[in-house]
Design an enzyme around this catalytic site. Structure first.
Site, PDB file in Angstrom:
ATOM      1  N   ASP A 466       0.836  -1.207   0.000  1.00  0.00           N
ATOM      2  CA  ASP A 466       0.000   0.000   0.000  1.00  0.00           C
ATOM      3  C   ASP A 466       0.868   1.253   0.000  1.00  0.00           C
ATOM      4  O   ASP A 466       0.595   2.221  -0.692  1.00  0.00           O
ATOM      5  CB  ASP A 466      -0.935   0.003   1.212  1.00  0.00           C
ATOM      6  CG  ASP A 466      -0.197  -0.126   2.536  1.00  0.00           C
ATOM      7  OD1 ASP A 466       0.938  -0.638   2.543  1.00  0.00           O
ATOM      8  OD2 ASP A 466      -0.741   0.292   3.578  1.00  0.00           O
ATOM      9  N   ARG A 470       5.363   4.255   6.181  1.00  0.00           N
ATOM     10  CA  ARG A 470       4.967   4.090   7.585  1.00  0.00           C
ATOM     11  C   ARG A 470       5.033   2.619   8.015  1.00  0.00           C
ATOM     12  O   ARG A 470       5.377   1.746   7.220  1.00  0.00           O
ATOM     13  CB  ARG A 470       3.575   4.674   7.802  1.00  0.00           C
ATOM     14  CG  ARG A 470       2.485   3.930   7.075  1.00  0.00           C
ATOM     15  CD  ARG A 470       1.112   4.509   7.375  1.00  0.00           C
ATOM     16  NE  ARG A 470       0.084   3.814   6.657  1.00  0.00           N
ATOM     17  CZ  ARG A 470      -0.861   4.408   5.936  1.00  0.00           C
ATOM     18  NH1 ARG A 470      -0.911   5.720   5.826  1.00  0.00           N
ATOM     19  NH2 ARG A 470      -1.774   3.683   5.321  1.00  0.00           N
ATOM     20  N   ASP A 471       4.662   2.372   9.274  1.00  0.00           N
ATOM     21  CA  ASP A 471       4.745   1.021   9.827  1.00  0.00           C
ATOM     22  C   ASP A 471       3.639   0.135   9.262  1.00  0.00           C
ATOM     23  O   ASP A 471       2.822  -0.403   9.997  1.00  0.00           O
ATOM     24  CB  ASP A 471       4.610   1.096  11.357  1.00  0.00           C
ATOM     25  CG  ASP A 471       3.291   1.736  11.772  1.00  0.00           C
ATOM     26  OD1 ASP A 471       2.561   2.233  10.881  1.00  0.00           O
ATOM     27  OD2 ASP A 471       2.970   1.734  12.967  1.00  0.00           O
ATOM     28  N   GLU A 472       3.570   0.015   7.971  1.00  0.00           N
ATOM     29  CA  GLU A 472       2.482  -0.755   7.380  1.00  0.00           C
ATOM     30  C   GLU A 472       3.019  -1.595   6.229  1.00  0.00           C
ATOM     31  O   GLU A 472       3.258  -2.761   6.393  1.00  0.00           O
ATOM     32  CB  GLU A 472       1.367   0.201   6.933  1.00  0.00           C
ATOM     33  CG  GLU A 472       0.149  -0.549   6.448  1.00  0.00           C
ATOM     34  CD  GLU A 472      -1.142   0.195   6.693  1.00  0.00           C
ATOM     35  OE1 GLU A 472      -1.115   1.322   7.197  1.00  0.00           O
ATOM     36  OE2 GLU A 472      -2.192  -0.364   6.363  1.00  0.00           O
ATOM     37  N   ASP A 479      -5.960  -2.502  -2.970  1.00  0.00           N
ATOM     38  CA  ASP A 479      -5.186  -1.494  -3.690  1.00  0.00           C
ATOM     39  C   ASP A 479      -4.725  -2.031  -5.041  1.00  0.00           C
ATOM     40  O   ASP A 479      -4.875  -1.377  -6.073  1.00  0.00           O
ATOM     41  CB  ASP A 479      -3.970  -1.049  -2.860  1.00  0.00           C
ATOM     42  CG  ASP A 479      -4.367  -0.504  -1.491  1.00  0.00           C
ATOM     43  OD1 ASP A 479      -5.262  -1.091  -0.846  1.00  0.00           O
ATOM     44  OD2 ASP A 479      -3.792   0.509  -1.046  1.00  0.00           O
ATOM     45  N   TRP A 535     -11.323  -5.810  -1.901  1.00  0.00           N
ATOM     46  CA  TRP A 535     -10.111  -6.433  -1.385  1.00  0.00           C
ATOM     47  C   TRP A 535     -10.140  -7.928  -1.745  1.00  0.00           C
ATOM     48  O   TRP A 535      -9.200  -8.446  -2.326  1.00  0.00           O
ATOM     49  CB  TRP A 535      -9.990  -6.169   0.121  1.00  0.00           C
ATOM     50  CG  TRP A 535      -9.420  -4.793   0.372  1.00  0.00           C
ATOM     51  CD1 TRP A 535      -8.146  -4.517   0.754  1.00  0.00           C
ATOM     52  CD2 TRP A 535     -10.067  -3.511   0.223  1.00  0.00           C
ATOM     53  NE1 TRP A 535      -7.960  -3.147   0.845  1.00  0.00           N
ATOM     54  CE2 TRP A 535      -9.112  -2.511   0.532  1.00  0.00           C
ATOM     55  CE3 TRP A 535     -11.346  -3.103  -0.151  1.00  0.00           C
ATOM     56  CZ2 TRP A 535      -9.407  -1.144   0.489  1.00  0.00           C
ATOM     57  CZ3 TRP A 535     -11.643  -1.741  -0.193  1.00  0.00           C
ATOM     58  CH2 TRP A 535     -10.678  -0.780   0.124  1.00  0.00           C
ATOM     59  N   GLU A 754      -2.273   8.924  -0.745  1.00  0.00           N
ATOM     60  CA  GLU A 754      -3.300   8.016  -0.227  1.00  0.00           C
ATOM     61  C   GLU A 754      -4.657   8.723  -0.150  1.00  0.00           C
ATOM     62  O   GLU A 754      -5.673   8.198  -0.567  1.00  0.00           O
ATOM     63  CB  GLU A 754      -2.890   7.565   1.179  1.00  0.00           C
ATOM     64  CG  GLU A 754      -3.950   6.730   1.880  1.00  0.00           C
ATOM     65  CD  GLU A 754      -3.429   6.167   3.184  1.00  0.00           C
ATOM     66  OE1 GLU A 754      -2.587   6.809   3.824  1.00  0.00           O
ATOM     67  OE2 GLU A 754      -3.880   5.064   3.548  1.00  0.00           O
ATOM     68  N   HIS A 775       0.767   6.224  -2.308  1.00  0.00           N
ATOM     69  CA  HIS A 775      -0.165   5.111  -2.496  1.00  0.00           C
ATOM     70  C   HIS A 775      -0.517   5.086  -3.979  1.00  0.00           C
ATOM     71  O   HIS A 775      -0.735   6.136  -4.567  1.00  0.00           O
ATOM     72  CB  HIS A 775      -1.452   5.400  -1.716  1.00  0.00           C
ATOM     73  CG  HIS A 775      -1.558   4.684  -0.408  1.00  0.00           C
ATOM     74  ND1 HIS A 775      -0.678   4.898   0.619  1.00  0.00           N
ATOM     75  CD2 HIS A 775      -2.476   3.785   0.047  1.00  0.00           C
ATOM     76  CE1 HIS A 775      -1.060   4.151   1.657  1.00  0.00           C
ATOM     77  NE2 HIS A 775      -2.143   3.470   1.335  1.00  0.00           N
TER      78      HIS A 775
HETATM   79  C1  BGC Z   1      -3.941   1.010   3.659  1.00  0.00           C
HETATM   80  C2  BGC Z   1      -4.822   1.001   2.449  1.00  0.00           C
HETATM   81  C3  BGC Z   1      -5.656  -0.247   2.593  1.00  0.00           C
HETATM   82  C4  BGC Z   1      -6.561   0.039   3.747  1.00  0.00           C
HETATM   83  C5  BGC Z   1      -7.650  -0.929   3.958  1.00  0.00           C
HETATM   84  C6  BGC Z   1      -4.812   1.225   4.837  1.00  0.00           C
HETATM   85  O1  BGC Z   1      -4.143   1.347   6.010  1.00  0.00           O
HETATM   86  O2  BGC Z   1      -2.903   1.911   3.558  1.00  0.00           O
HETATM   87  O3  BGC Z   1      -4.269   1.298   1.277  1.00  0.00           O
HETATM   88  O4  BGC Z   1      -6.263  -0.722   1.477  1.00  0.00           O
HETATM   89  O5  BGC Z   1      -5.818   0.268   4.915  1.00  0.00           O
HETATM   90  O6  BGC Z   1      -8.374  -0.635   5.034  1.00  0.00           O
END
Ligand code: BGC
Length: 873
Positions: A466, A470-472, A479, A535, A754, A775
Site C-alpha cells: 500500500d 509508515r509502519d504498514e 489497492d 479487497w 493516499e 499510495h
Molecule cells: C492502507 C490502504 C488499505 C486500507 C484498507 C490502509 O491502512 O494503507 O491502502 O487498502 O488500509 O483498510
C-alpha cells in the site's frame, strides 16, 4: 525477410539463470508481415553445466510466436540453453534472431542438499537483535570453469564471495508467506572464485521473517524466532568433476558471529557501529577462531521454491536538489536534504572527518511541515531512523536490511559542512521491464503521469504494498485489485503478481477467505480475515488483468480455483435478491468507497455511496470475469452457471439500487460510475444514458471536485467517456480544486497520495493517523489516460485486437502513447495542427494483432500490422 526480434523465455526480461520451468515457452516478434504458410525454425543448443552441447532444430508455423510450447525434450537441472529463431518460406530464409540464453536452477527437490543455518547463541525474543554474519572457507584444487550459488534465507541475506558482493540485489529472498514457501535465487559466481583457498560470507538480517511487520505496534517473529541462510555453492572443473559446498551445522566448517549492524528493522531503520567491523571476514585466511558454531534451523525443504520473478534491485542513484543547514552545536551540524523525488530509496553517505565514536542520525520523511521541519508523525512507529557510529575512518555507508520511503532527510550530528557529493540516494524497486509510456504537450499531465509511475515503483518491492514509508507496507489486496490494469500497462508485472497470487491462493485456503492483505498476519481489528468487497475481489481481478495484458492462459489455469472459491463463498452471503448486504463480521464492515472525499480524517469508511451498492457492483464484475475465465478455459458448464448467477445479481442490483426514474439510491459519482463501467445497465440503454447524464451533471455541479474514493476513482472518467461526456471527463481531470488529481500536482506532489488531501490546501499535513504521500490506488486514473488521452486499450486478451480512440481536448495539442504488447510495440502519436486545422495521427501496429481506429466523426477502420499516417479535418 527481416529476422524475428525480442526473443523471450516465459516472462523473463532477457537472459536469465535459475529458471524453474522444464518446458519453458518462447515468444518472439516480427517486424513485417509474415508470408502465408511461413514457418519458424528454432535452433536449440543445450548443455548441462560442464557437459557437452546437444543441438536440435525444430520447425513450427510462424504464427505460433506467442508463448510457443517448448519444442525439445524437457530440461534438466543446471541446463544452459541457447535459442535463436529464423523465419522460413519455400524460397527464402531470414537471418537468425539474436541468441537468447537461459539456465535452469535446481528442478528436483533432492538437489538442494544445503540446510538452513543460523547463529547458535540465544538471541532473545526482542526484535532489536544484532544482524549476524555466517562464513565458511573451502579449497578448490583447480580453477573453476563454472560456479553457481543457490541462496535463500529465513530472514534476509546478502552474500559475499572472497570479500566482494555477489550482486546488487537486495532483500533476498523477498517476502512470501514462509509457512507456505520460501524462494531461492541463483547467481553465477565463476569469476569470483579461484584455485586454492576461497571464502563465502553472508549477512543475515531479520527482514519480514522475524523483524517487526505491520501497524498498531505490529508483530515480530511472525514466521519464527531463529533466522538462517541456505547456501549451496557448486563448482565445476575442466575435468568434469563437481565440488559442492553446502551450508550445514555438522561439518564444522560454517561459523557465525555478530555483525556491526546492532539492529535492523525494515521500517524503523538500521543502527551501524563501524567500530565493530570485522575486516576481511568474507575473504579467505580470516581468523574466525572466536566465532561460534552454527545451528540448524528446521524448515521443510519441500517449500523451498525456484523464484520466477525479478529481485529488488537498485534502479538509479540521485543526488540532492537542496542541502540546508538547520542547526549547529560547536563542530556538529544538522541538515535537511531534499532529493526532489518521493520514492523508495536509501542513502549512501560518505562519512568524512568523523572521530571514533561519533554518532550520526539520519531520519527520512516524505514531506516537511509548514515550518520546514521534517514531518514524521504519519510514519507512526516506522520512524525510518538510521544511525551510524564512526570508527574515525572516512568511509561510504548504506543501510543493508532496511528501506525507506522519503524525499527529505534530516542528518543530525554531522561534522562541519555537508557537501552534496557526500550523499547519494539509491532508488530501489523490483526489477521490472518497462512496457508503457505516455507523453503529452501538457506539463501538468506529464507530472501526474510521472507521479503514478513513482508510486507504482515505490510499492512494487517484492510484494505489491500500500505504501513504502509508515509502519504498514502490507500487500493490501484492494489497492492492487484497483491498480492492476494500470500496473500491467506500465510494466511487465506478470511474474511479480503471479508470484504474489500464489500466496493469495495459500492464504485463502488457510483462512477460508481472501484476507485483507497478503502475506497475511493477524493485526488488531484485522485479526480474523473476513470477506470484503474489492479487497477480496483481487482474487479475480488481478489474474484477469494479467491475462488480458499477456494473453497467457496459464495464469487463469493456476488461479481459477482461487477465483472460483472467492465467488462461491460470496454467493453464499448474498440475499435472496442477489445483493451483498450482509455485514462482514468485524468492526469496520465493508470498506466500500474507502477514503471517499467526504470521509473525515479519522474514519476512512464513511462514504456517500452505500457500501452494499459498491459491494454488489464489484461482485457482479467478479462473477462476470469468472464466467469469462471459464469460457477461456473451456469450462462451458461453469460458464453458464456463473452467467446465470450474474443475471441474478444484476437484476438484484437494478431492483435495489436503480430507481424507476433513473436516479440511483446513492446519487453519487461512484454509484453511477460503477453501474456504467461494470455493464450493470447495458441491457437498459435508456437507463444507461440517464445514468451517464446524471453522472455528468453531478460532475458539473461539483465544479471540478472528484467525488470518489478508492472504489469509484478508476471508473469515473471511463464512465463519463463511455457515455459521451468527454468534456466533463476532461474538466474533472484537469480540475485543480481539492479533491482532484491535479490538486496533488498543484501542491507539488511527486507521487500519488493516499488521501486526495494528504496535504491540505494551507500546506499542512492531513491530521489523519493514516496519511501517506505514496499510495498507487488513486493513480489508477492512468488507465483512462492511456485509453483516452493516448488512445489505446486492449479489447481482447493479449491485445489481439485493441482500440485506438484518442479523444481530444483543448488543453492537449499532442500526445504519444506506447505499449509493448506480446506481439511488439504499439505506438500512437497524435497532434493538432493549428495552421492546417487538422488532427494528425501516426500509428504503429505490431504484426499479428489488429487495431480498431475510432476517431470521432469518422468511420471505424481496422488496422493490421504496419505504420500509418492519418490526417483529419
Ligand atoms: C492502507 C490502504 C488499505 C486500507 C484498507 C490502509 O491502512 O494503507 O491502502 O487498502 O488500509 O483498510
Amino acid at each position: 525477410m527481416k529476422k524475428p526480434e525480442h526473443l523471450m523465455v516465459e516472462h523473463y526480461a532477457g537472459d536469465v539463470i535459475g529458471i524453474g520451468e522444464r518446458e519453458p515457452r518462447l515468444t518472439w516478434n516480427y517486424t513485417e508481415q509474415i508470408p502465408d504458410g511461413a514457418t519458424v525454425q528454432l535452433s536449440v543448443r543445450r548443455k548441462i553445466l560442464g557437459g557437452m552441447s546437444v543441438c536440435g532444430t525444430y520447425e513450427v508455423p510462424a504464427d505460433q510466436n506467442i508463448l510457443c510450447g517448448w519444442p525439445d525434450k524437457p530440461l534438466n537441472s543446471r541446463e544452459q540453453v541457447f535459442v535463436k529463431v529464423r523465419l522460413c518460406t519455400k524460397t527464402e530464409v531470414s537471418d537468425w534472431s539474436e541468441e537468447l540464453f537461459f539456465e535452469t536452477g535446481l528442478l528436483d527437490k533432492f538437489e538442494m542438499r544445503a540446510y538452513f543455518i543460523g547463529p547458535s547463541w540465544y538471541e532473545g525474543r526482542t526484535d532489536k537483535r544484532p544482524v549476524s554474519l555466517i562464513r565458511t572457507e573451502f579449497d578448490l584444487g583447480q580453477n573453476p570453469v563454472w560456479a553457481r550459488l543457490y541462496i535463500s534465507a529465513l530472514g534476509l541475506v546478502e552474500p559475499e564471495i572472497n570479500g566482494g558482493k555477489v550482486s546488487e540485489d537486495i532483500l533476498i529472498p523477498g517476502w512470501t508467506n514462509y509457512e507456505n514457501r520460501v524462494l531461492y535465487w541463483s547467481y553465477d559466481i565463476t569469476a569470483q572464485l579461484q584455485k586454492g583457498k576461497n571464502a563465502a560470507g553472508f549477512w543475515l538480517g531479520d527482514g519480514w521473517y522475524r523483524g517487526r511487520i505491520g501497524f498498531n505496534g505490529g508483530k515480530a517473529n511472525v514466521y519464527g524466532e531463529k533466522n538462517g541462510i541456505l547456501a549451496q555453492i557448486e563448482v565445476g572443473f575442466e575435468d568434469g568433476t563437481v565440488q559442492r559446498i553446502v551450508s550445514n551445522s555438522w561439518d564444522g566448517k560454517w561459523k557465525a558471529s555478530v555483525s556491526p549492524i546492532l539492529s535492523s528493522d525494515l521500517a524503523e531503520g538500521e543502527v551501524y557501529d563501524r567500530r565493530l567491523e570485522k575486516t576481511g571476514w568474507s575473504a579467505p585466511f580470516y581468523d574466525d577462531s572466536d566465532w561460534s558454531c552454527v545451528a540448524q534451523i528446521p524448515y521443510d525443504m519441500n517449500r523451498v521454491m525456484t523464484s520466477a520473478m525479478s529481485p529488488v534491485r537498485k534502479a538509479e542513484e540521485r543526488g540532492p536538489v537542496n542541502v540546508e543547514k538547520i542547526g549547529e552545536q560547536g563542530e556538529r551540524t544538522d541538515w535537511i536534504i531534499d532529493f526532489g523525488q518521493n520514492c523508495t530509496q536509501r542513502l549512501k553517505i560518505f562519512f568524512q572527518g568523523f572521530e571514533h565514536g561519533d554518532r550520526i542520525r539520519i531520519q527520512h520523511a516524505e514531506v516537511l511541515e509548514k515550518d520546514g521541519t521534517l514531518c514524521t508523525r504519519p510514519l507512526r512507529r516506522g520512524q525510518q531512523i538510521d544511525e551510524y557510529i564512526s570508527n574515525g575512518e572516512d568511509a561510504w555507508w548504506e543501510p543493508r536490511f532496511s528501506i525507506h520511503g522519503f524525499r527529505y532527510v534530516q542528518i543530525t550530528g554531522w561534522r562541519g559542512e555537508l557537501f552534496p557529493q557526500n550523499v547519494i540516494s539509491c532508488v530501489y524497486y523490483s526489477d521490472l521491464r518497462r512496457k508503457g509510456s505516455l507523453e503529452t504537450s501538457n506539463a501538468m499531465v506529464n507530472r501526474l503521469y510521472a507521479n503514478v509511475l513513482w508510486s507504482m515503483r515505490s510499492n512494487f518491492v517484492s510484494v505489491p504494498t500500500d505504501c513504502p514509508q509508515r509502519d504498514e507496507r502490507l500487500g493490501w489486496t484492494g489497492d492492487i485489485a484497483l491498480f492492476s490494469p494500470t500496473a500491467n500497462f506500465l510494466y511487465d508485472v506478470h511474474s511479480f503478481l503471479s508470484n504474489w497470487m500464489e500466496d493469495v491462493a495459500f492464504e485463502q485456503k488457510k483462512w477460508g477467505t481472501v484476507p485483507f492483505y497478503v502475506p497475511y498476519l493477524p493485526l488488531s481489528e484485522w485479526s480474523v480475515p473476513q470477506a470484503i468487497a474489492i479487497w477480496g475481489d483481487a482474487a479475480v481481478l488481478v489474474p484477469w488483468y494479467l491475462y488480458l495484458y499477456s494473453g497467457d492462459r496459464n495464469i487463469l489455469k493456476k488461479q481459477y480455483q482461487t477465483a472460483q472459491c472467492w465467488v462461491d463463498e460470496v454467493i453464499g452471503y448474498l440475499s435472496k435478491n442477489g445483493v451483498w448486504d450482509r455485514k462482514p463480521d468485524y468492526v469496520l464492515g465493508q470498506l466500500g468507497d474507502w477514503l471517499d472525499p467526504t470521509a473525515p480524517p479519522d474514519d476512512a469508511t464513511k462514504a456517500m455511496t452505500e457500501k452494499e451498492l459498491v459491494a454488489t457492483a464489484f461482485f457482479a464484475k467478479s462473477v462476470e470475469l469468472l464466467a469469462r475465465m471459464s469460457k477461456e478455459l473451456n469450462y462451458l458448464e461453469k460458464e453458464s452457471y456463473y452467467r446465470e448467477k450474474l443475471d441474478w445479481i444484476r437484476k438484484g442490483f437494478l431492483d435495489t439500487f436503480v430507481r424507476d426514474d433513473g436516479f440511483m439510491t446513492s446519487d453519487t459519482q461512484c454509484a453511477y460510475a460503477l453501474a456504467i463501467e461494470f455493464g450493470l445497465l447495458d441491457e437498459y440503454p435508456q437507463l444507461k444514458k440517464q445514468a451517464g447524464e446524471r453522472l455528468a451533471q453531478l460532475v458539473r455541479e461539483s465544479e471540478g471536485k472528484v467525488g470518489t474514493g478508492f472504489a469509484g476513482t478508476p471508473y469515473v472518467l471511463p464512465a463519463l467517456t463511455q457515455t459521451d461526456h468527454v468534456e466533463e471527463a476532461y474538466d474533472l481531470f484537469f480540475s485543480e480544486k481539492c479533491p482532484s488529481w491535479m490538486y496533488q500536482v498543484r501542491m507539488g506532489g511527486t507521487t500519488t497520495w493516499e488521501r486526495w488531501d494528504s496535504m491540505l490546501e494551507d500546506g499542512t499535513v492531513n491530521p489523519g493517523d493514516m496519511t501517506s504521500f505514496n499510495h498507487y490506488a488513486l493513480g489508477s486514473v492512468a488507465d483512462w489516460m492511456h485509453g483516452v488521452i493516448g488512445g489505446i486499450k486492449p479489447l481482447e486478451p493479449g491485445w489481439k485486437t485493441f482500440q485506438i480512440a484518442p479523444r481530444q481536448c483543448p488543453k492537449i495539442s499532442h500526445a504519444c502513447v506506447t505499449h509493448e504488447t506480446p506481439n511488439g510495440r504499439i505506438e500512437v502519436n497524435w497532434r493538432v495542427c493549428e495552421e492546417t486545422s487538422t488532427f494528425q495521427l501516426d500509428i504503429t501496429v505490431p504484426y499479428g494483432i489488429t487495431g480498431i481506429l475510432d476517431v470521432l466523426g469518422q468511420e471505424k477502420k481496422k488496422l493490421g500490422g504496419g505504420t500509418y499516417h492519418f490526417q483529419f479535418h
